[in-house]
Design a protein around this motif. Structure first.
Motif, PDB file in Angstrom:
ATOM      1  N   TRP A  52       0.868  -1.167   0.000  1.00 23.75           N
ATOM      2  CA  TRP A  52       0.000   0.000   0.000  1.00 23.75           C
ATOM      3  C   TRP A  52       0.903   1.214   0.000  1.00 23.75           C
ATOM      4  CZ3 TRP A  52       0.070   3.075   4.570  1.00 23.75           C
ATOM      5  CH2 TRP A  52      -0.701   4.219   4.478  1.00 23.75           C
TER       6      TRP A  52
ATOM      7  N   CYS B 133      -3.051   2.168  -3.140  1.00 27.94           N
ATOM      8  CA  CYS B 133      -4.214   2.817  -2.536  1.00 27.94           C
ATOM      9  C   CYS B 133      -3.971   4.316  -2.574  1.00 27.94           C
ATOM     10  CB  CYS B 133      -4.397   2.360  -1.097  1.00 27.94           C
ATOM     11  SG  CYS B 133      -4.845   0.638  -0.946  1.00 27.94           S
TER      12      CYS B 133
ATOM     13  N   HIS C 154      -4.968   8.279  -2.147  1.00 30.23           N
ATOM     14  CA  HIS C 154      -5.833   9.181  -1.385  1.00 30.23           C
ATOM     15  C   HIS C 154      -6.877   9.714  -2.359  1.00 30.23           C
ATOM     16  CE1 HIS C 154      -7.148  12.770   0.743  1.00 30.23           C
ATOM     17  NE2 HIS C 154      -6.675  12.204   1.839  1.00 30.23           N
TER      18      HIS C 154
ATOM     19  N   THR D 117      -8.331   2.746   1.969  1.00 29.38           N
ATOM     20  CA  THR D 117      -7.046   2.221   2.434  1.00 29.38           C
ATOM     21  C   THR D 117      -7.212   1.352   3.662  1.00 29.38           C
ATOM     22  OG1 THR D 117      -5.888   4.118   1.506  1.00 29.38           O
ATOM     23  CG2 THR D 117      -4.753   2.911   3.250  1.00 29.38           C
TER      24      THR D 117
ATOM     25  N   THR E 197      -7.980  -2.186   3.044  1.00 29.85           N
ATOM     26  CA  THR E 197      -6.972  -2.933   2.302  1.00 29.85           C
ATOM     27  C   THR E 197      -5.872  -3.464   3.214  1.00 29.85           C
ATOM     28  OG1 THR E 197      -7.406  -1.493   0.425  1.00 29.85           O
ATOM     29  CG2 THR E 197      -5.413  -2.788   0.328  1.00 29.85           C
TER      30      THR E 197
END
Length: 163
Positions: free
Chosen positions: A5, A32, A34, A54, A57
């Motif tokens: 991530w 991921c 924003h 996020t 995940t």
């Protein structure tokens, strides 16, 4: 499966680093972004981009790569291996915030302004060492009374005081 991530810093360096990390660990990369950074999706065409928040995940991630995000605390709660990336382009203020996470949690950290030269074994050793500091951090910083996470405690206090 194993997932990375990552937030956005300097996009070109992030892509180079992600490719290196993917090869080094033989793992796919899941990016991921924003919500305010969706305009940069095309820079990550070689990687899967998550449509999930996020925080959703992180539980299925093997290694988390972050620059500056409080979402990394979820990675700590889930006891994930974590790599911090930093850059001189962050400036002093944001760089200092990142350093506080690194110092408090003994994270493996890499300045993306420099070439990534660590071996897989060195990375894993440092990440596993940092895992040892998570429980202390969680009990001192995330569980405000030593038993409950702070969000639960806030809800209890609101109910006590207002209902």
């Amino acid at each position: 499966g194993p997932i990375f991530w990552i937030p956005i810093l300097d996009i070109s360096w992030n892509v180079i680093l992600l490719v290196k990390l993917s090869k080094l660990f033989d793992m796919k990369v899941l990016v991921c972004l924003h919500p305010k950074n969706y305009s940069v999706r095309n820079y990550f065409n070689n990687f899967e981009i998550s449509n999930k928040p996020t925080i959703d995940t992180i539980p299925s991630s093997e290694i988390i790569v972050f620059s500056l995000s409080s979402a990394v605390l979820a990675g700590v709660m889930y006891k994930k291996k974590i790599l911090n990336i930093k850059s001189n382009f962050l400036g002093d203020y944001l760089g200092n915030i990142s350093v506080k996470y690194v110092n408090s949690l003994n994270f493996l950290s890499h300045n993306i302004d420099d070439e990534f030269l660590l071996s897989k074994e060195d990375c894993l050793k440092k990440m596993k060492t940092s895992l040892k500091s998570y429980d202390t951090f969680i009990s001192k910083r995330l569980n405000c009374d030593g038993n409950n996470i702070s969000t639960k405690k806030i809800i209890e206090k609101i109910k006590e005081n207002f209902f």
